[in-house]
Design a protein around this motif. Structure first.
Motif, PDB file in Angstrom:
ATOM      1  N   GLN A  65      -7.302 -37.560  -6.701  1.00 20.83           N
ATOM      2  CA  GLN A  65      -7.924 -37.116  -7.946  1.00 20.83           C
ATOM      3  C   GLN A  65      -7.191 -35.914  -8.540  1.00 20.83           C
ATOM      4  O   GLN A  65      -6.313 -35.346  -7.906  1.00 20.83           O
ATOM      5  CB  GLN A  65      -9.389 -36.708  -7.701  1.00 20.83           C
ATOM      6  CG  GLN A  65     -10.306 -37.826  -7.271  1.00 20.83           C
ATOM      7  CD  GLN A  65     -10.443 -37.919  -5.770  1.00 20.83           C
ATOM      8  OE1 GLN A  65      -9.608 -37.424  -5.021  1.00 20.83           O
ATOM      9  NE2 GLN A  65     -11.492 -38.567  -5.309  1.00 20.83           N
ATOM     10  N   SER A  73     -17.298 -37.245  -1.429  1.00 19.31           N
ATOM     11  CA  SER A  73     -18.393 -36.517  -0.769  1.00 19.31           C
ATOM     12  C   SER A  73     -19.318 -35.909  -1.814  1.00 19.31           C
ATOM     13  O   SER A  73     -20.496 -35.682  -1.570  1.00 19.31           O
ATOM     14  CB  SER A  73     -17.835 -35.373   0.093  1.00 19.31           C
ATOM     15  OG  SER A  73     -17.089 -35.861   1.165  1.00 19.31           O
ATOM     16  N   GLU A 425     -15.311 -40.236   7.256  1.00 14.57           N
ATOM     17  CA  GLU A 425     -15.735 -41.632   7.182  1.00 14.57           C
ATOM     18  C   GLU A 425     -14.634 -42.617   7.552  1.00 14.57           C
ATOM     19  O   GLU A 425     -14.915 -43.754   7.938  1.00 14.57           O
ATOM     20  CB  GLU A 425     -16.258 -41.925   5.763  1.00 14.57           C
ATOM     21  CG  GLU A 425     -16.954 -43.272   5.671  1.00 14.57           C
ATOM     22  CD  GLU A 425     -17.612 -43.524   4.321  1.00 14.57           C
ATOM     23  OE1 GLU A 425     -17.884 -42.544   3.592  1.00 14.57           O
ATOM     24  OE2 GLU A 425     -17.850 -44.701   4.007  1.00 14.57           O
TER      25      GLU A 425
HETATM   26  C1  FAD Z   1     -23.342 -42.463  -3.280  1.00 15.07           C
HETATM   27  C2  FAD Z   1     -23.259 -41.947  -1.876  1.00 15.07           C
HETATM   28  C3  FAD Z   1     -24.293 -41.158  -1.386  1.00 15.07           C
HETATM   29  C4  FAD Z   1     -24.234 -40.644  -0.090  1.00 15.07           C
HETATM   30  N1  FAD Z   1     -25.270 -39.879   0.354  1.00 15.07           N
HETATM   31  C5  FAD Z   1     -25.187 -39.336   1.592  1.00 15.07           C
HETATM   32  C6  FAD Z   1     -26.208 -38.469   2.068  1.00 15.07           C
HETATM   33  O1  FAD Z   1     -27.167 -38.172   1.356  1.00 15.07           O
HETATM   34  N2  FAD Z   1     -26.076 -37.931   3.297  1.00 15.07           N
HETATM   35  C7  FAD Z   1     -25.015 -38.214   4.081  1.00 15.07           C
HETATM   36  O2  FAD Z   1     -24.945 -37.685   5.167  1.00 15.07           O
HETATM   37  N3  FAD Z   1     -24.035 -39.018   3.662  1.00 15.07           N
HETATM   38  C8  FAD Z   1     -24.095 -39.597   2.443  1.00 15.07           C
HETATM   39  N4  FAD Z   1     -23.085 -40.429   2.009  1.00 15.07           N
HETATM   40  C9  FAD Z   1     -21.907 -40.633   2.847  1.00 15.07           C
HETATM   41  C10 FAD Z   1     -20.984 -39.422   2.798  1.00 15.07           C
HETATM   42  O3  FAD Z   1     -21.008 -38.854   1.520  1.00 15.07           O
HETATM   43  C11 FAD Z   1     -19.552 -39.771   3.098  1.00 15.07           C
HETATM   44  O4  FAD Z   1     -19.484 -40.540   4.248  1.00 15.07           O
HETATM   45  C12 FAD Z   1     -18.707 -38.554   3.347  1.00 15.07           C
HETATM   46  O5  FAD Z   1     -18.875 -37.636   2.311  1.00 15.07           O
HETATM   47  C13 FAD Z   1     -17.259 -38.916   3.491  1.00 15.07           C
HETATM   48  O6  FAD Z   1     -16.477 -37.743   3.485  1.00 15.07           O
HETATM   49  P1  FAD Z   1     -14.928 -37.856   3.748  1.00 15.07           P
HETATM   50  O7  FAD Z   1     -14.412 -36.484   3.795  1.00 15.07           O
HETATM   51  O8  FAD Z   1     -14.693 -38.691   4.942  1.00 15.07           O
HETATM   52  O9  FAD Z   1     -14.336 -38.678   2.521  1.00 15.07           O
HETATM   53  P2  FAD Z   1     -14.356 -38.451   0.945  1.00 15.07           P
HETATM   54  O10 FAD Z   1     -15.244 -37.374   0.536  1.00 15.07           O
HETATM   55  O11 FAD Z   1     -14.542 -39.783   0.345  1.00 15.07           O
HETATM   56  O12 FAD Z   1     -12.899 -37.951   0.628  1.00 15.07           O
HETATM   57  C14 FAD Z   1     -11.801 -38.780   0.652  1.00 15.07           C
HETATM   58  C15 FAD Z   1     -10.604 -37.990   0.223  1.00 15.07           C
HETATM   59  O13 FAD Z   1      -9.434 -38.699   0.522  1.00 15.07           O
HETATM   60  C16 FAD Z   1      -8.598 -38.740  -0.593  1.00 15.07           C
HETATM   61  N5  FAD Z   1      -7.843 -39.968  -0.507  1.00 15.07           N
HETATM   62  C17 FAD Z   1      -8.298 -41.211  -0.289  1.00 15.07           C
HETATM   63  N6  FAD Z   1      -7.298 -42.071  -0.224  1.00 15.07           N
HETATM   64  C18 FAD Z   1      -6.171 -41.359  -0.400  1.00 15.07           C
HETATM   65  C19 FAD Z   1      -4.796 -41.689  -0.413  1.00 15.07           C
HETATM   66  N7  FAD Z   1      -4.379 -42.927  -0.216  1.00 15.07           N
HETATM   67  N8  FAD Z   1      -3.912 -40.695  -0.636  1.00 15.07           N
HETATM   68  C20 FAD Z   1      -4.324 -39.413  -0.823  1.00 15.07           C
HETATM   69  N9  FAD Z   1      -5.599 -39.058  -0.776  1.00 15.07           N
HETATM   70  C21 FAD Z   1      -6.512 -40.026  -0.572  1.00 15.07           C
HETATM   71  C22 FAD Z   1      -9.470 -38.637  -1.771  1.00 15.07           C
HETATM   72  O14 FAD Z   1      -8.756 -38.108  -2.847  1.00 15.07           O
HETATM   73  C23 FAD Z   1     -10.534 -37.690  -1.264  1.00 15.07           C
HETATM   74  O15 FAD Z   1     -10.107 -36.371  -1.447  1.00 15.07           O
HETATM   75  C24 FAD Z   1     -23.137 -40.952   0.726  1.00 15.07           C
HETATM   76  C25 FAD Z   1     -22.107 -41.743   0.239  1.00 15.07           C
HETATM   77  C26 FAD Z   1     -22.171 -42.255  -1.046  1.00 15.07           C
HETATM   78  C27 FAD Z   1     -21.070 -43.138  -1.520  1.00 15.07           C
END
Ligand code: FAD
Ligand code: FES
Lengths: 636, 222, 247
Positions: A65, A73, A425
């Motif tokens: 982004q 997140s 995740e």
């Molecule tokens: C609508 C929704 C509501 C939710 N509500 C809850 C809740 O209430 N409570 C709870 O515990 N969990 C909830 N979840 C789940 C939780 O939000 C997510 O599992 C968690 O935030 C994932 O965090 P993350 O850091 O793993 O990934 P993300 O926050 O998805 O971050 C992914 C990062 O990777 C980067 N990225 C991805 N692919 C690439 C690439 N190829 N190259 C470079 N960068 C890349 C993106 O730019 C981003 O910065 C919810 C999920 C959703 C979709």
């Protein structure tokens, strides 16, 4: 190859401490000589990058982004769990551990799950200190709410924007380290491949999404924090840009993919209303605390919801699961909704929804209380649908939401490629076959802030005095050439169908055969269909524009190419697992009244797939339950 | 310490603006003398203006006033220049009326019209009375400069009457937005207070504009 | 339904841009505005043309990545929503819809409707955090924070960083954005120790980035998807004054 999860010795309560006392340390002066790449700026990525930088490592962090603050997140609404027992309702680390393990239908590791619960309380302390405006009582203490699948109140929240507030705290902390020149941040950069040198992860190839240039980045370790891959279904609650590409490319370079088919379908999203729809908006599960779910008792009931009298409403969750009722875990609630909808009781224009009704809650607590609790969710509902949910029930429907599966990691969060870690995740670690609500913000944060920064040293200590590879190493050149060929190949096809066309096709197959309920024939059919989609994609897709410019269509095509392959693996995994557990429901394995039948003696393992030139080889990490006895998961 | 120009300049505009708002109250109260019957008005108005001219304290205030006007204008200009630079390209379509008042969007333009008004106003009165430019100003029965006569003559020219009255519309708009904005610029943020402030600004602007706007007509019809 | 889009096309930051018209049919009222653009883009691909570049990610009004000027309003005709929350039912069959990128010196155009908002990140970088390291936190309930204060902090913290405030402001002022963050942190006890420095540093960066002065037109709070009140700017001004005097 046998999978070694490297679980430390000792009682459950002691394992993490034992690990920390034994892992290797690195002198602060030496840490700055060590480089770490963190791909992703979500809670797990930003948390890891900021904390690693605070510890002294030199960090490069990436996101696709325009700003780190937009990682998905940000979209989490409901809350984050922690075993603080502030409500004095009998909560404890052990109970939270057990709830999580049981919620995941005993398909995750005891030691990991325990650590998740154990680190939950300090995480709330951490975020509070970082200025997260968690909800408070008048007296000033923190408030909790309850969430699906548990009987205690352990969920902390910041209005309906918990994920946003936690992410902004992590993002700010990340920028603090950018200011201190400890983190170099590369926004609008997408990782397209992983570079290995001598079998170890040593860097990535990323595409600068503005100029289109391919760039090489080298480091001593690579951390993937790229989030969930549920966009494989196309319609999901995820952001449009969420992708599986980074982990898929890592998988193709040798990282095992664990339990790819374990996908959570969330029961309370807004129903699809047209073919052109790009996204299903989630309505927070917390609504189930006060809302009651029902469908009319008669099929194809033409009456408006408010015209249907009480005795003609079927509160099917309360009927089938009297002790958990509307707070039954997600997989169960989703499947129950699907069952009613498939049986013809669905409501709404496309008959693909069920009602979520606040009438009783409003009568009981007053409209002000409901407004205070869910005001912004009701507003959001109105913006999207034009309907006032204070007056008539919401219409909700299941939607793909969360990937429990992901890269296989050991207790140290390292994948099967040395030096490659996966956090948040995108790994498979703590949720087993189903994730409890509000546990994944927790997992992403704990992975990034507390666990990885304490395990990566164990690997990097050995890297310290080795010669560091630079981006001039032939391995970088070779991978870059491969990426370039991949891109050129897509651009050269110039067929007759758009990327979105193929994504819709893939999504339909995945939703039909590999979502809430699955069966052998369907999965076999799906694999054949997806292979056909893959063949068609590679012969008939049309992408306009060039590779050396900002090209959103090309970005989509690259992501889809990986999703298609991932889809095949997901179906393969679902086919292999001949039992029903958690979110994985095989129709062949159910009781006469439709409850899941788990087969512990054959399937109490984590499937971990190795990529083998287009094929997938299954490895099994057998789950030892040393401390708890897997029970039949009942929410009746 | 380095001051932040974004705050500093606006604060100067706000502070000078508030001072000018105060001045307008005094100015209007004095002008109300013009509403009295002919004889009384002439005597009291002239006496008052003589007192003003001779009181040393008022002299200091007068200089502060000139300075305020100049500083207000110069700083408003600096602010406008930066604002223009900050938005070098404007939208092809822009419905500002949907989200803000016309006055708030056009304070510069309104201010400019007021500035022109002030120049003419000063030429009409200040230049003649204080600098002695143009036709001689006579004295009244009490020996005071007959400022009333200057006013009376001016406001028997219908063009000046219209000019003086109509230009009170931009003044009102400027004051309405300017007053509440100045308080916020200077850091007044009390929630209920801001609501009261909005109402006060409206009343203030209406009274000042209407007051100044009516007087020329009253004099005209005398 | 059928509409005509009049869309700003600009290939590169320095390139000269221009409006281009596109007739689009087969739209339905349930479609979101962005889905209508997606639909248009698919037609463009099939015609062999380059797609229109615009931004989005979450498509549910929280990530702040989407944002264009639609028919003379930031995020379209309704107050307090994001572009991705706008639906075609807000338009009539046969309408012409003019779509422009955010216009501000501090937000240079990257391509078509995409602008560079990294100036916001650089403002954040200057102090929108509490400089405590991971692992140093005291027990969460050790510091009590009254509900009113927590709620007010949350009101300010809700900003999604979309830039609509700058886009709609005739002066391209970033005051609402900056104020929201400052007030969120400075009103909490955790943010107190660095309060003055935070205000000074963040506002200094706001100045360096070339944003304009706030003249309280109030347009920003009408267009802000998070409904951040303009009183926040007044509050920031108070904090600024205090910091200049005491800090
Ligand atoms: C609508 C929704 C509501 C939710 N509500 C809850 C809740 O209430 N409570 C709870 O515990 N969990 C909830 N979840 C789940 C939780 O939000 C997510 O599992 C968690 O935030 C994932 O965090 P993350 O850091 O793993 O990934 P993300 O926050 O998805 O971050 C992914 C990062 O990777 C980067 N990225 C991805 N692919 C690439 C690439 N190829 N190259 C470079 N960068 C890349 C993106 O730019 C981003 O910065 C919810 C999920 C959703 C979709
Ligand atoms: S796409 Fe995220 S706010 Fe619109």
């Amino acid at each position: 190859m046998t999978l070694n999860a490297k679980i430390p010795e000792g009682r459950l309560e002691d394992k993490w401490r034992n690990y920390q006392t034994q892992s290797r340390l690195i002198n602060p002066a030496n840490k700055k000589k060590l480089h770490v790449i963190v791909v992703g700026s979500g809670l797990s990525g930003a948390g890891a990058a900021a904390t690693l930088a605070e510890l002294g490592y030199d960090v490069q962090c990436f996101c696709y982004q325009d700003s780190a603050r937009r990682a998905h997140s940000v979209a989490a609404q409901g809350g984050i769990n922690a075993a603080k027992n502030y409500q004095h309702d009998g909560d404890s680390v052990w109970r939270m551990f057990y709830d999580t393990l049981k919620g995941g239908d005993f398909r995750s590791r005891e030691a990991n799950t325990y650590r998740l619960a154990e680190l939950s309380a300090p995480l709330i302390d951490h975020f509070t200190q970082q200025g997260v405006p968690f909800a408070r009582e008048y007296g000033g203490v923190l408030v909790n709410r309850s969430f699906g699948g548990v009987q205690v109140q352990r969920t902390f929240y910041a209005r309906g924007q918990t994920g946003q507030q936690l992410l902004l705290a992590a993002y700010s902390q990340l920028y603090k380290m950018v200011r201190m020149k400890k983190v170099s941040l590369f926004t609008r950069h997408e990782m397209l491949d992983l570079v290995l040198v001598d079998g170890k992860a040593k860097g990535i190839i990323a595409r600068d999404l503005v100029s289109g240039a391919l760039k090489r980045f080298a480091a001593d370790a690579v951390v993937l924090a790229t989030g969930g891959y549920s966009r494989v279904f196309r319609l999901s609650t995820l952001a449009i840009g969420c992708n599986g590409s980074a982990i898929w490319k890592a998988h193709k370079r040798g990282a095992f993919f664990a339990a790819p088919s374990f996908t959570q379908i969330h029961p309370t999203a807004l129903p699809q209303s047209s073919e052109a729809q790009s996204k299903l908006t989630l309505m927070s599960e917390s609504l189930r605390n006060d809302g009651r779910i029902w469908v009319p008792k008669q099929t194809d009931d033409p009456r408006a919801a408010n015209d249907i009298p009480e005795e003609e409403r079927d509160y099917y969750l309360e009927r089938r699961y009297p002790s958990f009722g509307n707070l039954a875990p997600r997989d169960i609630a989703s499947r129950a909704a699907k069952e009613r909808i498939d049986a013809g009781f669905g409501v709404g224009r496309l008959k693909n929804a069920v009602y979520l009704d606040f009438k009783h809650a409003i009568e009981r607590f007053g409209i002000n209380t409901i407004q205070d609790r869910y005001g912004n969710l009701f507003d959001m509902y109105k913006k999207i649908t034009g309907i006032d949910a204070y007056r008539e029930p919401m219409q909700i429907s299941p939607a793909a939401h969360f990937s429990m599966g992901g890269l296989w990691v050991d207790y140290e969060l390292m994948t099967t490629i040395p030096g490659l870690y996966a956090v948040g995740e995108c790994n498979f670690s703590d949720h087993g076959a189903n994730r409890l609500g509000a546990n994944s913000l927790l997992q992403a944060s704990v992975d990034g802030y507390f666990i990885l920064p304490n395990t990566i040293n164990n690997y990097l200590a050995a890297a310290l005095n080795k010669e560091q590879v630079s981006t001039d190493h032939p391995a970088f050149k070779q991978v870059e050439v491969e990426v370039k060929q991949h891109i050129d190949r897509i651009l050269a096809i110039q067929g007759t169908k758009t990327v979105d066309h193929f994504h819709r096709e893939l999504g339909k197959v995945m939703w039909q055969e590999c979502a809430m309920s699955r069966n052998r024939a369907g999965l076999e059919r799906a694999i054949a269909q997806i292979k056909q989609i893959r063949a068609d994609f590679w012969s008939d897709v049309k992408v306009t524009g060039h590779s050396d410019e900002l090209n959103t269509e090309l970005e989509k095509a690259l992501r889809l190419a990986d999703f298609i392959e991932l889809g095949i693996l997901m179906c393969t995994d679902a086919l292999q697992r001949e039992e029903s557990c958690g979110a994985h429901f095989r129709e062949e394995f159910q009781t006469p009244d439709g409850e899941a039948v788990r087969v512990d003696d054959l399937y109490a393992y984590v499937s971990a797939w190795e990529y083998d030139q287009g094929d997938f080889k299954l490895h099994k990490e057998v789950l030892d339950f040393e401390f708890v006895q897997p029970s039949v998961r009942s929410y009746k | 310490m380095k001051v932040n120009t974004l705050f500093f300049r606006k604060s100067i505009v706000a502070a000078t603006g508030l001072f000018l708002c105060l001045f307008l109250i005094v100015h209007l109260s004095a002008n109300c003398l013009l509403l009295l019957p002919e004889q009384a008005a002439r005597g009291m108005y002239n006496a008052y203006s003589t007192w003003l001219r001779e009181n040393p304290l008022i002299k200091v205030v007068a200089y502060a006033l000139y300075l305020s006007i100049i500083v207000h204008v110069v700083y408003a200009l600096l602010v406008t220049i930066r604002n223009r630079k900050a938005k070098p390209v404007s939208y092809a379509v822009n419905h500002t009326e949907a989200n803000s008042s016309w006055a708030s969007q056009n304070m510069g333009l309104i201010g400019l019209s007021i500035l022109i008004f002030i120049v003419i106003h000063l030429a009409n009165f200040w230049a003649r009375i204080k600098l002695g430019l143009g036709a001689d100003v006579g004295v009244d029965a009490a020996g005071n400069k007959d400022v009333y006569e200057v006013t009376y003559a001016l406001f028997h020219n219908i063009y000046f009457v219209l000019f003086y009255s109509l230009l009170m519309i931009p003044l009102g708009l400027h004051l309405h937005h300017g007053l509440k904005s100045a308080f916020k610029t200077l850091g007044f943020y009390h929630k209920r207070g801001l609501e009261v402030l909005a109402r006060i600004s409206l009343i203030y602007a209406a009274v000042i504009a209407a007051g100044f706007g009516i007087i020329p007509f009253v004099v005209y019809f005398k | 339904m059928k509409v005509t889009f009049k869309i700003w096309r600009q290939d590169k930051p320095q390139a000269k841009g221009a409006f281009k018209e596109y007739q689009v049919d087969e739209l339905t009222e349930d479609m979101s505005f962005l889905e209508a653009l997606d639909h248009l883009n698919e037609r463009l691909v099939l015609r062999g043309e380059k797609v229109i570049a615009y931004e989005y990610d979450c498509r549910e009004g929280i990530c702040g990545q989407c944002g264009v000027f639609i028919n003379g309003r930031a995020h379209g005709p309704h107050p307090n929503i994001t572009t991705c929350q706008l639906h075609m039912r807000s338009f009539k069959d046969g309408d012409t819809i003019v779509v422009e990128p955010w216009r501000a010196n501090a937000f240079p155009i990257v391509k078509d409707l995409i602008v560079d908002r990294s100036a916001f990140d650089r403002i954040i970088e200057q102090g929108a955090y509490i400089s405590a390291k991971t692992g140093t936190a005291p027990e969460a309930n050790a510091i009590l924070i009254g509900k009113a204060i927590a709620d007010r902090a949350m009101d300010a913290a809700a900003c999604i960083g979309c830039g609509a405030c700058v886009a709609t402001c005739k002066n391209s002022s970033a005051a609402l954005f900056t104020a929201a963050k400052i007030n969120h942190l400075n009103s909490l006890p955790q943010g107190k120790p660095e309060a003055h420095q935070r205000v000074l540093d963040m506002t200094a960066q706001m100045e360096r980035e070339g944003f304009g002065h706030c003249s309280f037109t109030g347009a920003c709070e009408v267009e802000c998807p998070a409904g951040i009140s303009i009183a926040n700017i007044a509050e920031m001004n108070a904090r600024q004054g205090k910091a200049q005097l005491l800090g």
